[in-house]
Design an enzyme around this catalytic site. Structure first.
Site, short mmCIF file in Angstrom:
data_model
loop_
_atom_site.label_atom_id
_atom_site.label_comp_id
_atom_site.label_asym_id
_atom_site.label_seq_id
_atom_site.Cartn_x
_atom_site.Cartn_y
_atom_site.Cartn_z
NE ARG A 85 41.07 43.31 31.34
CZ ARG A 85 40.75 42.08 31.69
NH1 ARG A 85 39.71 41.48 31.16
NH2 ARG A 85 41.47 41.43 32.59
CD GLU B 295 38.38 33.08 36.36
OE1 GLU B 295 38.25 34.10 35.65
OE2 GLU B 295 38.08 31.93 35.96
O1 LIG Z 1 35.42 39.18 39.36
P1 LIG Z 1 36.89 39.03 39.60
O2 LIG Z 1 37.30 37.61 39.83
O3 LIG Z 1 37.38 39.95 40.66
O4 LIG Z 1 37.65 39.43 38.25
C1 LIG Z 1 37.25 40.50 37.44
C2 LIG Z 1 38.36 41.49 37.28
O5 LIG Z 1 39.50 40.89 36.67
C3 LIG Z 1 39.92 41.67 35.56
O6 LIG Z 1 40.82 42.66 35.90
P2 LIG Z 1 42.36 42.44 36.20
O7 LIG Z 1 42.56 42.53 37.68
O8 LIG Z 1 42.85 41.24 35.50
O9 LIG Z 1 43.04 43.75 35.69
P3 LIG Z 1 43.17 44.53 34.29
O10 LIG Z 1 41.81 45.12 34.03
O11 LIG Z 1 44.17 45.53 34.69
O12 LIG Z 1 43.61 43.59 33.22
C4 LIG Z 1 38.64 42.30 35.07
O13 LIG Z 1 38.89 43.45 34.28
C5 LIG Z 1 37.92 42.61 36.36
O14 LIG Z 1 38.32 43.86 36.90
N1 LIG Z 2 38.24 34.65 32.74
C1 LIG Z 2 38.53 35.97 32.67
N2 LIG Z 2 38.72 36.56 31.46
C2 LIG Z 2 39.02 37.88 31.39
N3 LIG Z 2 39.14 38.68 32.46
C3 LIG Z 2 38.96 38.12 33.67
N4 LIG Z 2 39.01 38.65 34.91
C4 LIG Z 2 38.77 37.66 35.80
N5 LIG Z 2 38.54 36.49 35.17
C5 LIG Z 2 38.66 36.77 33.84
#
Ligand SMILES: O=P(O)(O)OC[C@H]1O[C@H](OP(=O)(O)OP(=O)(O)O)[C@H](O)[C@@H]1O
Ligand SMILES: Nc1ncnc2[nH]cnc12
Length: 196
Positions: free
Chosen positions: A84, A121
């Protein structure tokens, strides 16, 4: 005498930013128990399906960087996190006259790479960056949509410093405050919106 539209006062920009934040916040959607039980998923994608909101987002982030760093201390490079962080990182970088460098999940980048493991998370993974993507001493801001536990951002920051980049800070669209992710980061953290 005509109004001075080139005024350098920060007040009009602050007012503009406040309006942008309200519109952006109201576009977010929440999904309980996604992708796993107990997680309230914050969905930012509606911002990108609406051209005006998409513009609002890039403008708001541009203002945030200019207000926090000033014209003379802008970053050389924005590092965006898969996936993202790729949605707005390149457009913001263009606005700021900075380069854009992707941090990707393991196995996606060719050539010589550095790797960092992280826990987020709802799971764990590895991030990689191309070794020659950042020159020693370049000022770098890590950008992503959301900071939750901060695990992803901290890993990306460690990759930047491994390459000799100067970690100038972190910039997020949304912070999940209650997870205290910013405590894992050892450079200034800026967020447009926060969610309890
Ligand atoms: O602070 P954190 O607990 O590390 O979580 C935050 C991360 O989680 C999500 O990405 P995700 O790994 O779900 O990947 P995506 O962007 O490919 O959906 C979001 O876009 C952040 O990069
Ligand atoms: N609660 C949440 N919603 C969307 N993206 C996330 N990445 C990590 N935690 C998330």
């Amino acid at each position: 005498m005509p109004a001075d539209r080139t005024s350098t006062s920060s007040h009009p920009r602050t007012t503009e930013l406040a309006g942008l934040k309200i519109r952006l916040h109201s576009a977010l959607r929440q999904y309980p128990d996604f992708p796993s039980p107990g997680v309230l998923f914050e969905d930012i994608l509606p911002i990108f399906s609406d051209a005006r909101l998409h513009q609002d987002l890039v403008r708001a982030l541009e203002i945030q960087v200019l207000d926090c760093y000033g014209q003379d201390n802008k970053p050389d490079v924005l590092v965006g996190l898969e996936a993202r962080g790729f949605l707005f990182g390149p457009s913001l970088a263009l606005r700021l006259g900075a380069g854009f460098v992707p941090v990707r999940k393991q196995g996606k980048l060719p050539g010589s790479t550095e790797t960092a493991k992280f826990v987020k998370e709802y799971g764990e993974d590895h991030f990689q960056i191309q070794r020659d993507a950042i020159k020693p001493g370049q000022k770098v801001i890590v950008v992503d949509d959301i900071i939750a536990t901060g695990g992803s951002a901290a890993a990306a920051g460690s990759l930047v410093t491994k390459l000799g980049g100067k970690l100038h800070g972190y910039l997020f669209l949304l912070e999940l405050d209650f997870l205290k992710g910013r405590e894992k980061l050892d450079a200034p953290v800026y967020t447009l919106l926060s969610s309890q």
